[in-house]
Design an enzyme around this catalytic site. Structure first.
Site, short mmCIF file in Angstrom:
data_model
loop_
_atom_site.label_atom_id
_atom_site.label_comp_id
_atom_site.label_asym_id
_atom_site.label_seq_id
_atom_site.Cartn_x
_atom_site.Cartn_y
_atom_site.Cartn_z
N ASP A 299 0.87 -1.17 0.00
CA ASP A 299 0.00 0.00 0.00
C ASP A 299 0.91 1.22 0.00
O ASP A 299 2.10 1.14 0.35
CB ASP A 299 -0.93 0.00 1.21
CG ASP A 299 -2.23 0.74 0.93
OD1 ASP A 299 -2.23 1.60 0.06
OD2 ASP A 299 -3.23 0.45 1.62
N CYS A 300 0.38 2.36 -0.40
CA CYS A 300 1.25 3.50 -0.70
C CYS A 300 1.96 4.02 0.56
O CYS A 300 1.31 4.42 1.53
CB CYS A 300 0.44 4.59 -1.38
SG CYS A 300 -0.18 4.04 -2.98
#
Length: 769
Positions: A299-300
């Site tokens: 995930d970012c």
């Protein structure tokens, strides 16, 4: 997102109505141009070779700096090898969206079909519908790419975390609280998007992908920001038992049956270990046990927070080492680009770990056909702009909305309303004329945008509108004005609920009631109206509307989720009887008191000693507003278990009777031999044709410690004309459907009396182990 003019019923029908990087904006860049002799010597361009060999050759040609540059979501071009840049981050949760950097609606294509938010689509309990939606999303994704308006073909959807807590702001993105339903949704969506058949079969690692789907967020991610705890710092403490039968099954289905080409690891820690640094999770489980063949992306900035927020590693380089050695391949963000080389130079990270990641990454781009020459001459190369926002696709958006909307109350058959030219109607509420609210989060630009107010006006010319509140928060309400209008008309439709200011990514709810003065507005309007009112709720998560449920001045209640671009029309069609509602709730609707339960408590099972009530219909022991699977119709349906091939299941291979047996000890042959079928007859006893979902549950006569109260075994959606009867068949495997997870996370079979439950009908089933 522009508003369209007032619609009519006719409008409703119309609604259905170095390789050089090429400079032509209508064509995406590609590698391995057959007309360029410099590519003929590159094995990675030879389509006759296996994908694994091609990826290995490509990676072997890269310098260390080039390798590191490809480990992030915005991968730059490598001109000397004719490899164009690639953007891995694109979104398509419920339609191709410009919510990430990969998609642009700035060319020939200005919009894409916006389907209902996933929670409402799930309420249809229709795997065929889910698959067709996936197909449309995959087709439109490829069309946008072919038009030169996409920088990649990897889409970070579906979100298949279980909707564990009703306050979760992202629960709207999920298929609900049941792991089996969530898994089936994942399989259908992924197969559709990736270009597989409905029944699957794309197990071939060299199979071309229409687009790449990515199952997220792996794993036990279902808290964003609650009571000072956020997803970046949260350590989800999860038992092996709950992992085995709640949190992991959707991902296992997504990988083993759906053949997803991507997995996203979550921000949170699981039992102390960041998900993206968990070797057991990524390598031993996903790749080892489940046979995952694809890329794993963070995930970012999930890698960055391991050092910055978790304090899990001592240095940034250690964070890079941990995730790559755990089996992660790609970083959403820039952290790997910034710190991987130092990790190599410090001799903490062997280059072989980078190579492994890159082989997984480039294998996906190869499977997408991006190294096979001119894409116009390849599979999916002829998908053009005319296939985006087509009448067929928009009709499917309407079908999905209509089939998902749930009728929660209609005791005196207030609905459907009569269609009369002399009818007067008041439409009141902050969500009545808010077409953007219909879309939910992670939405793109819709093909069309029609509010519930506009759709209702197409049925009733004499319609008066009043918002009642300034916005959904409803800190102030103009109740007197709304009451005055309600007194003067024949019927009142109140359109209330939530929007993205109340529930969204990074924002969990703190209560379960209607916001602000919405309930006061509803009560006062209903009290003075000539007839009982219709209450429509837009929301992702459940709302405690106990007072409305018991209020006789509120004649009907509809839950419409966030129903997408066609949601306004779908609501109007249901309210005026053009469509018979048949949706069922994919989550339990809890009372307001549930907010006393800490959102950080990941336990699914109840604990009577501490007063912990448990979670989801499978384990929750408390009062509900509406149960999982609840939903009414304008028709009444009757059930009967018409046949069952076995009523006693002997699963013992010796004369000794055991208290339980591990499923792994029974063996696959015995499990296969003991499969049986259940046929359920269902009859539409109403006067209106409708689509109806048959839900088959299992209930144990004497639940043992840790057993579900009941468990959904299967579901079938069927269309029946008025008076029509049909049969649906459920194929059941005792080792799969009748087993449960023990405290060690192992599946066990237990002896005893069970009941197969459909509606009010029960059928006994005894197991002997």
């Amino acid at each position: 997102m522009g508003l369209h003019s007032l619609i009519s019923l006719t409008t409703t029908i119309l609604f259905l109505s170095l390789l050089p990087v090429h400079t032509d904006s209508a064509q995406p860049p590609f590698s391995c141009d057959s007309s360029n002799p410099s590519t003929s010597s590159y094995p990675f361009c030879k389509t006759s070779l296996p994908i694994s060999k091609r990826a290995q050759d490509l990676v072997s040609r890269l310098t260390l700096d080039e390798k590191i540059s490809q480990l992030v979501n915005t991968a730059p071009p490598i001109p000397r090898l004719g490899i164009p840049g690639f953007e891995w981050w694109s979104e398509a949760l419920h339609g191709v969206a410009n919510a990430g950097p990969g998609i642009h609606f700035n060319g020939t294509i200005k919009a894409a079909t916006s389907f209902p938010q996933v929670i409402l689509t799930a309420a249809s309990f229709d795997t065929g519908l889910w698959y067709r939606i996936g197909q449309v999303i995959g087709t439109e994704a490829r069309a946008v790419y072919n038009a030169g308006q996409a920088n990649g073909l990897t889409f970070w959807a579906p979100n298949i975390n279980v909707f564990r807590d009703p306050r979760w702001g992202r629960g709207q993105e999920t298929p609900g609280e049941d792991p089996m339903v969530t898994g089936k949704y994942a399989v259908a969506y992924v197969r559709g998007v990736q270009g597989d058949s409905k029944k699957g079969g794309q197990g071939n690692p060299d199979q071309h992908l229409q687009a790449s789907a990515c199952c997220k967020h792996f794993t036990a991610y279902d808290l964003d920001d609650w009571n000072g705890v956020d997803r970046f710092h949260f350590d989800a403490r999860v038992s092996l038992q709950d992992l085995a039968d709640t949190y992991q099954p959707p991902f296992r289905s997504c990988v083993e049956q759906g053949k997803a080409s991507g997995i996203m690891c979550a921000y949170n820690r699981v039992n102390g270990v960041p998900a993206c640094a968990d070797f057991n999770l990524l390598s031993l489980t996903a790749r080892g046990k489940w046979g995952f063949n694809g890329y794993i992306v963070s995930d970012c900035d999930a890698v960055k927070i391991m050092f910055d927020s978790h304090g899990y590693t001592k240095t940034p380089e250690d964070a890079v080492v941990d995730v790559l050695k755990a089996g992660m391949d790609l970083n959403c963000g820039s952290y790997l680009r910034e710190h991987t080389k130092q990790a190599v130079e410090q001799k903490k990270l062997p280059v072989s770990e980078i190579d492994r990641a890159l082989r997984n990454i480039f294998s996906i781009r190869l499977r997408l056909g991006l190294f096979d020459g001119n894409p116009a001459k390849l599979p999916y190369g002829n998908i053009g702009p005319d296939q985006v926002c087509s009448k067929k696709h928009q009709a499917l958006a309407l079908e999905a909305a209509q089939n998902g909307i749930v009728l929660l109350k209609n005791p005196d058959r207030l609905l459907p309303l009569p269609k009369s030219k002399t009818l007067s109607l008041a439409v009141i509420g902050p969500n009545a004329n808010a077409p953007k609210t219909l879309l939910g989060n992670y939405a793109g630009v819709p093909c069309k945008s029609i509010s519930p107010l506009q759709a209702l006006q197409s049925y009733v010319k004499n319609t008066i509108y009043h918002p009642g509140c300034d916005n959904v928060e409803c800190a102030t309400a103009t109740i007197d004005e709304a009451v005055k209008i309600a007194k003067e008309v024949d019927y009142v439709v109140l359109i209330m609920g939530l929007d993205q200011t109340q529930e969204r990514e990074s924002h969990d709810r703190v209560h379960l009631e209607l916001p602000g003065k919405q309930q006061e507005l509803v009560t006062n309007v209903a009290r003075v109206a000539k007839k009982p009112v219709v209450l429509v709720l837009l929301s992702g998560g459940p709302i405690d509307i106990s007072s409305a449920k018991d209020d006789r001045t509120i004649g009907s209640i509809l839950w419409a989720g966030y129903p997408g671009e066609a949601g306004g029309i779908a609501l109007a069609n249901i309210i005026f009887g053009e469509h018979n509602p048949g949706g069922r709730l994919p989550v339990t609707w809890y009372p307001q008191d549930f907010v006393k339960v800490p959102m950080t408590d990941m336990r699914m099972r109840s604990d009577p000693s501490s007063g912990y009530p448990g979670r989801s219909y499978r384990f929750y022991k408390g009062e509900t507003v509406f149960e999982f699977g609840y939903g009414l119709s304008y028709s009444k349906y009757a059930y009967e278990v018409s046949s069952i091939t076995k009523s006693v299941l002997h699963l013992n291979q010796s004369s000794t009777v055991a208290d339980y047996k591990l499923v792994s000890e029974l063996g696959q042959d015995l499990c296969d031999k003991k499969k049986f079928s259940v046929k359920v007859g269902v009859k539409n006893q109403g006067e209106m044709a409708g689509k109806h979902t048959v839900l088959l549950f299992l209930r144990k006569a004497k639940p043992s410690n840790g057993s579900p109260i009941k468990q959904l075994l299967g579901f079938h959606s069927i269309f029946l004309k008025a008076g029509e009867r049909a049969e649906v068949e459920f194929e059941l495997s005792p080792c799969h459907h009748l087993s449960r997870a023990n405290e060690a996370g192992l599946m066990v079979m237990e002896p005893g009396l069970h009941f197969l439950v459909v509606g009010d009908e029960e059928y006994p089933l005894t197991t002997i182990v």
